[in-house]
Design an enzyme around this catalytic site. Sequence first.
Site, short mmCIF file in Angstrom:
data_model
loop_
_atom_site.label_atom_id
_atom_site.label_comp_id
_atom_site.label_asym_id
_atom_site.label_seq_id
_atom_site.Cartn_x
_atom_site.Cartn_y
_atom_site.Cartn_z
N TYR A 172 42.48 49.78 13.71
CA TYR A 172 42.45 49.21 15.05
C TYR A 172 42.80 50.29 16.09
O TYR A 172 42.36 50.24 17.23
CB TYR A 172 43.50 48.10 15.19
N GLY A 173 43.61 51.23 15.66
CA GLY A 173 44.24 52.17 16.60
C GLY A 173 43.32 53.07 17.37
O GLY A 173 43.68 53.61 18.41
N GLU A 207 45.96 53.80 3.80
CA GLU A 207 44.96 52.89 3.21
C GLU A 207 44.36 53.48 1.93
O GLU A 207 43.81 52.77 1.12
CB GLU A 207 43.85 52.58 4.23
N SER A 237 45.85 45.21 10.60
CA SER A 237 44.51 45.69 10.30
C SER A 237 44.32 45.96 8.80
O SER A 237 43.19 46.11 8.35
CB SER A 237 44.24 46.98 11.07
N CYS A 260 51.47 44.54 13.74
CA CYS A 260 50.57 45.65 14.07
C CYS A 260 50.99 46.18 15.44
O CYS A 260 50.96 45.43 16.42
CB CYS A 260 49.13 45.13 14.12
N CYS A 280 53.85 52.28 14.29
CA CYS A 280 52.70 51.67 13.62
C CYS A 280 53.24 51.17 12.29
O CYS A 280 53.96 51.90 11.59
CB CYS A 280 51.62 52.72 13.39
N THR A 281 52.89 49.94 11.94
CA THR A 281 53.49 49.34 10.73
C THR A 281 53.00 50.00 9.44
O THR A 281 53.57 49.75 8.38
CB THR A 281 53.20 47.83 10.69
N1 DGL Z 1 49.31 49.01 11.43
C1 DGL Z 1 48.71 48.92 12.72
C2 DGL Z 1 49.62 49.37 13.80
O1 DGL Z 1 50.79 49.10 13.65
C3 DGL Z 1 47.27 49.28 12.84
C4 DGL Z 1 46.86 50.65 12.50
C5 DGL Z 1 45.38 50.82 12.65
O2 DGL Z 1 44.63 49.98 12.16
O3 DGL Z 1 44.96 51.79 13.30
O4 DGL Z 1 49.25 49.92 14.80
#
Ligand code: DGL
Length: 269
Positions: free
Chosen positions: A42-43, A152, A11, A73, A184-185
Amino acid sequence: MNNKSIGVFDSGLGGLTAVKQIMQELPNESIIYFGDTGRVPYGTRSRDTILKYTRGDIRFLQTFDVKVIVIACGTASSAALPMIKDEFNVPIVGVIDAAVYAAVRATRNKKIGVIGTQGTIKSGEYEKQINDYDNEMQVFSRACPLFVPLVENGHFNTPVTKLLVEEYLQEIRSEGVDTLILGCTHYPLLEKAIGEYMGEDVTLINSGAEVAKYLKKKLDSDMAHSDKTEGNRYRYYVSDDISSFEELGGIFLEREINGQVTKIDIEKY
Ligand code: DGL
């Protein structure tokens, strides 16, 4: 031998944790990275929205005729990949299996913490896969929704980061876990603050880095490595402002990425 590129997406900045490791493990590979900065996070989205975004991101990367796609992600890997993996004619790799594999090997007391986005924790995918390995494992999960906006915005180790780390990790730490999956990455970018709070006896599992190690094994067994050694092999795409991605991405990757980032309209895919 296969000189096609590897497609990687997330994301936003988080997937660069996988990219950094792929660059180290597989230095001859070309990488196309897509960070969906226009639709991050995205989360916190519904599963339907995560499915829609994931499909679009994959379709965009497929326009480059990539040899494999890495979903760097945790949210898309847990809430979408199980449902869509057979829809595409390209191999797709997610972060969950690789991180679980590393965690179950690292733990000595069978107490594993998992932190991730709300979407990831709600999916229960990490817990399920850990217990599939060994149902005596105790899993302590926690969603940390404010970590992604911190990353971010470049708050990698500021006082506000430390405050939130304590707020989110207090309970997991008191359970005495000896292994913590950064599910989460984005979270490995907060590794210093998280590591200091959890203490040096707790092993942190970086899901982005683990998927890169898994990818190396996969390319080994498929004999699908690239033998390219020249030229700039890395291209980055985003769906919103280029400048902050260039700045923060460059700091994190420890390489100049100015001029290599292109903005696209992801809604077209
Ligand atoms: N880096 C993503 C993950 O590993 C997305 C985090 C997000 O956009 O909320 O879940």
